[in-house]
Design a protein around this motif. Sequence first.
Motif, PDB file in Angstrom:
ATOM      1  N   ALA A   5       0.838  -1.198   0.000  1.00  0.00           N
ATOM      2  CA  ALA A   5       0.000   0.000   0.000  1.00  0.00           C
ATOM      3  C   ALA A   5       0.875   1.251   0.000  1.00  0.00           C
ATOM      4  CB  ALA A   5      -0.893  -0.013   1.240  1.00  0.00           C
ATOM      5  N   ILE A   6       0.564   2.172  -0.892  1.00  0.00           N
ATOM      6  CA  ILE A   6       1.208   3.474  -0.830  1.00  0.00           C
ATOM      7  C   ILE A   6       0.133   4.549  -0.770  1.00  0.00           C
ATOM      8  CG2 ILE A   6       3.466   3.049  -1.849  1.00  0.00           C
ATOM      9  CD1 ILE A   6       2.441   3.659  -4.496  1.00  0.00           C
ATOM     10  N   ARG A   7       0.467   5.589  -0.021  1.00  0.00           N
ATOM     11  CA  ARG A   7      -0.484   6.702   0.136  1.00  0.00           C
ATOM     12  C   ARG A   7      -0.206   7.728  -0.960  1.00  0.00           C
ATOM     13  NH1 ARG A   7      -3.903   8.947   3.624  1.00  0.00           N
ATOM     14  NH2 ARG A   7      -3.618   7.192   5.027  1.00  0.00           N
ATOM     15  N   ILE A   8      -1.282   8.168  -1.613  1.00  0.00           N
ATOM     16  CA  ILE A   8      -1.186   9.187  -2.650  1.00  0.00           C
ATOM     17  C   ILE A   8      -1.914  10.433  -2.164  1.00  0.00           C
ATOM     18  CG2 ILE A   8      -1.534   9.712  -5.093  1.00  0.00           C
ATOM     19  CD1 ILE A   8      -0.030   7.154  -4.810  1.00  0.00           C
ATOM     20  N   LEU A   9      -1.242  11.568  -2.243  1.00  0.00           N
ATOM     21  CA  LEU A   9      -1.853  12.851  -1.867  1.00  0.00           C
ATOM     22  C   LEU A   9      -2.094  13.668  -3.129  1.00  0.00           C
ATOM     23  CD1 LEU A   9       0.496  13.864   1.121  1.00  0.00           C
ATOM     24  CD2 LEU A   9      -1.602  12.498   1.200  1.00  0.00           C
ATOM     25  N   TYR A  10      -3.241  14.328  -3.179  1.00  0.00           N
ATOM     26  CA  TYR A  10      -3.592  15.158  -4.329  1.00  0.00           C
ATOM     27  C   TYR A  10      -3.801  16.599  -3.864  1.00  0.00           C
ATOM     28  CZ  TYR A  10      -4.614  10.644  -6.477  1.00  0.00           C
ATOM     29  OH  TYR A  10      -4.528   9.365  -6.955  1.00  0.00           O
ATOM     30  N   PHE A  11      -3.299  17.523  -4.683  1.00  0.00           N
ATOM     31  CA  PHE A  11      -3.405  18.939  -4.310  1.00  0.00           C
ATOM     32  C   PHE A  11      -3.980  19.767  -5.462  1.00  0.00           C
ATOM     33  CE2 PHE A  11      -0.202  17.225  -1.483  1.00  0.00           C
ATOM     34  CZ  PHE A  11      -0.639  17.715  -0.262  1.00  0.00           C
ATOM     35  N   GLY A  12      -4.601  20.882  -5.080  1.00  0.00           N
ATOM     36  CA  GLY A  12      -5.081  21.865  -6.047  1.00  0.00           C
ATOM     37  C   GLY A  12      -5.973  21.224  -7.100  1.00  0.00           C
ATOM     38  N   ASP A  59       7.992  11.113  -0.655  1.00  0.00           N
ATOM     39  CA  ASP A  59       8.440  11.453   0.697  1.00  0.00           C
ATOM     40  C   ASP A  59       8.967  12.892   0.764  1.00  0.00           C
ATOM     41  OD1 ASP A  59       7.671   8.959   1.643  1.00  0.00           O
ATOM     42  OD2 ASP A  59       9.605   8.073   1.100  1.00  0.00           O
ATOM     43  N   MET A  60       8.179  13.798   0.158  1.00  0.00           N
ATOM     44  CA  MET A  60       8.428  15.242   0.226  1.00  0.00           C
ATOM     45  C   MET A  60       9.666  15.694  -0.544  1.00  0.00           C
ATOM     46  SD  MET A  60       7.068  16.472   3.934  1.00  0.00           S
ATOM     47  CE  MET A  60       8.129  15.517   5.003  1.00  0.00           C
ATOM     48  N   GLN A  61      10.141  14.863  -1.491  1.00  0.00           N
ATOM     49  CA  GLN A  61      11.222  15.280  -2.385  1.00  0.00           C
ATOM     50  C   GLN A  61      10.709  15.200  -3.815  1.00  0.00           C
ATOM     51  OE1 GLN A  61      14.231  16.215  -1.375  1.00  0.00           O
ATOM     52  NE2 GLN A  61      14.806  15.106   0.483  1.00  0.00           N
ATOM     53  N   CYS A  68      11.869   5.535  -8.313  1.00  0.00           N
ATOM     54  CA  CYS A  68      10.938   4.479  -7.931  1.00  0.00           C
ATOM     55  C   CYS A  68      10.301   4.778  -6.579  1.00  0.00           C
ATOM     56  CB  CYS A  68      11.657   3.132  -7.852  1.00  0.00           C
ATOM     57  SG  CYS A  68      11.943   2.415  -9.474  1.00  0.00           S
ATOM     58  N   VAL A  69       9.087   4.297  -6.431  1.00  0.00           N
ATOM     59  CA  VAL A  69       8.360   4.415  -5.171  1.00  0.00           C
ATOM     60  C   VAL A  69       8.446   3.069  -4.457  1.00  0.00           C
ATOM     61  CG1 VAL A  69       6.126   4.873  -4.116  1.00  0.00           C
ATOM     62  CG2 VAL A  69       6.799   6.096  -6.206  1.00  0.00           C
ATOM     63  N   ASN A  70       8.811   3.103  -3.209  1.00  0.00           N
ATOM     64  CA  ASN A  70       8.958   1.876  -2.431  1.00  0.00           C
ATOM     65  C   ASN A  70       7.846   1.736  -1.401  1.00  0.00           C
ATOM     66  OD1 ASN A  70      11.528   0.696  -3.432  1.00  0.00           O
ATOM     67  ND2 ASN A  70      12.299   2.717  -2.825  1.00  0.00           N
ATOM     68  N   THR A  71       7.779   0.588  -0.835  1.00  0.00           N
ATOM     69  CA  THR A  71       6.800   0.298   0.202  1.00  0.00           C
ATOM     70  C   THR A  71       6.862   1.345   1.310  1.00  0.00           C
ATOM     71  OG1 THR A  71       7.084  -2.040  -0.244  1.00  0.00           O
ATOM     72  CG2 THR A  71       6.037  -1.454   1.841  1.00  0.00           C
ATOM     73  N   GLY A  72       5.703   1.817   1.691  1.00  0.00           N
ATOM     74  CA  GLY A  72       5.652   2.765   2.799  1.00  0.00           C
ATOM     75  C   GLY A  72       5.881   4.204   2.420  1.00  0.00           C
ATOM     76  N   SER A  73       6.165   4.458   1.127  1.00  0.00           N
ATOM     77  CA  SER A  73       6.408   5.840   0.724  1.00  0.00           C
ATOM     78  C   SER A  73       5.107   6.623   0.627  1.00  0.00           C
ATOM     79  CB  SER A  73       7.108   5.884  -0.636  1.00  0.00           C
ATOM     80  OG  SER A  73       8.442   5.469  -0.521  1.00  0.00           O
ATOM     81  N   GLU A  74       5.235   7.925   0.791  1.00  0.00           N
ATOM     82  CA  GLU A  74       4.117   8.840   0.567  1.00  0.00           C
ATOM     83  C   GLU A  74       4.378   9.590  -0.734  1.00  0.00           C
ATOM     84  OE1 GLU A  74       2.014  11.437   3.669  1.00  0.00           O
ATOM     85  OE2 GLU A  74       3.436  12.817   2.752  1.00  0.00           O
ATOM     86  N   VAL A  75       3.425   9.521  -1.648  1.00  0.00           N
ATOM     87  CA  VAL A  75       3.563  10.153  -2.959  1.00  0.00           C
ATOM     88  C   VAL A  75       2.585  11.309  -3.042  1.00  0.00           C
ATOM     89  CG1 VAL A  75       3.255   9.823  -5.436  1.00  0.00           C
ATOM     90  CG2 VAL A  75       4.315   8.017  -4.048  1.00  0.00           C
ATOM     91  N   ALA A  76       3.048  12.444  -3.573  1.00  0.00           N
ATOM     92  CA  ALA A  76       2.166  13.595  -3.745  1.00  0.00           C
ATOM     93  C   ALA A  76       2.139  13.999  -5.209  1.00  0.00           C
ATOM     94  CB  ALA A  76       2.629  14.767  -2.888  1.00  0.00           C
ATOM     95  N   ILE A  77       0.944  14.264  -5.707  1.00  0.00           N
ATOM     96  CA  ILE A  77       0.757  14.754  -7.069  1.00  0.00           C
ATOM     97  C   ILE A  77       0.673  16.277  -6.987  1.00  0.00           C
ATOM     98  CG2 ILE A  77      -0.710  14.690  -9.109  1.00  0.00           C
ATOM     99  CD1 ILE A  77       0.668  12.005  -8.354  1.00  0.00           C
ATOM    100  N   LEU A  78       1.629  16.936  -7.654  1.00  0.00           N
ATOM    101  CA  LEU A  78       1.811  18.371  -7.485  1.00  0.00           C
ATOM    102  C   LEU A  78       1.582  19.108  -8.804  1.00  0.00           C
ATOM    103  CD1 LEU A  78       5.131  18.207  -5.397  1.00  0.00           C
ATOM    104  CD2 LEU A  78       2.780  18.084  -4.564  1.00  0.00           C
ATOM    105  N   PRO A  79       0.423  19.706  -8.989  1.00  0.00           N
ATOM    106  CA  PRO A  79       0.214  20.578 -10.157  1.00  0.00           C
ATOM    107  C   PRO A  79       1.159  21.778 -10.088  1.00  0.00           C
ATOM    108  CG  PRO A  79      -1.866  19.954  -9.117  1.00  0.00           C
ATOM    109  CD  PRO A  79      -0.776  19.563  -8.167  1.00  0.00           C
ATOM    110  N   PRO A  80       1.199  22.584 -11.157  1.00  0.00           N
ATOM    111  CA  PRO A  80       2.116  23.743 -11.142  1.00  0.00           C
ATOM    112  C   PRO A  80       1.912  24.592  -9.885  1.00  0.00           C
ATOM    113  CG  PRO A  80       1.165  23.475 -13.315  1.00  0.00           C
ATOM    114  CD  PRO A  80       0.453  22.496 -12.420  1.00  0.00           C
ATOM    115  N   VAL A  81       3.013  24.859  -9.186  1.00  0.00           N
ATOM    116  CA  VAL A  81       2.892  25.582  -7.925  1.00  0.00           C
ATOM    117  C   VAL A  81       2.701  27.069  -8.206  1.00  0.00           C
ATOM    118  CG1 VAL A  81       4.248  23.857  -6.697  1.00  0.00           C
ATOM    119  CG2 VAL A  81       5.390  25.896  -7.618  1.00  0.00           C
ATOM    120  N   ALA A  82       2.029  27.755  -7.283  1.00  0.00           N
ATOM    121  CA  ALA A  82       1.672  29.160  -7.515  1.00  0.00           C
ATOM    122  C   ALA A  82       1.683  29.941  -6.212  1.00  0.00           C
ATOM    123  CB  ALA A  82       0.300  29.249  -8.193  1.00  0.00           C
TER     124      ALA A  82
END
Lengths: 84, 151
Positions: A5-12, A59-61, A68-82
């Motif tokens: 299981a990996i956690r995916i975060l979505y923004f904006g 993991d905030m990088q 690659c994404v490994n077990t336990g990682s947190e992934v964030a989907i980042l649209p163009p920052v503003a």
Amino acid sequence: MSTSAIRILYFGPARERVGSESEVIDVATPIDIDSLWSHLIDRHPSLQTIRSSCRLAIDMQYAETGDCVNTGSEVAILPPVAGG
Amino acid sequence: MTRTATNLAPETNCGLTVDPIDVDAALRRAYRADCGAVASFLGVARRTSSSHPGRSVTRLEYEAYAPMAVRELETIAQEAIARYGAAHVAAVHRIGVLELGEAAVVVVVATPHRAEAFDACRYVIEQLKLRVPIWKKEVFDDGSEWVDPRP
């Protein structure tokens, strides 16, 4: 290789398209970010049109092609920052 | 706070806030006996939209990937210390709903002399706009749009 299981975060605009701030998905890990994107677009076709503009953080990088994404990682989907 | 010691270690003041930014407090924290220059930048919620000219913005809504945003702000502050010899770097961004005329971001830099203060202040705000995971939605009378500042 195992399924985990990996956690995916979505923004904006990504958050609005998915309709959720986060979710936990089961994928075979490690998974490279291109494969992860394909997986996410299968789940959420509305992400297709913004994929090319989005960056991805593991993991905030900021991730680069081939990372690659490994077990336990947190992934964030980042649209163009503003910020500012 | 008045500082009297010299050659203090560089310090940073980076973060996010949902409350109005206390600009005066951020400036006061930057005063140091070893620094003759304090430069600051404020980003303010504006009525006009760069991407939608002719439409009036009624308010802004900011959101952040908070832990990564704070980490990136801190990294940028440390870069400003290393590149420009800054002794104090503050970078505080507001998130949530902002009314027009309210400060969205404050950057404050203290250095021994003014040239480096201006350069470091500009470096911090430009890097913030490129790297810090914060998103801005412009709200109009008849809808809203996420801002995409890419050329």
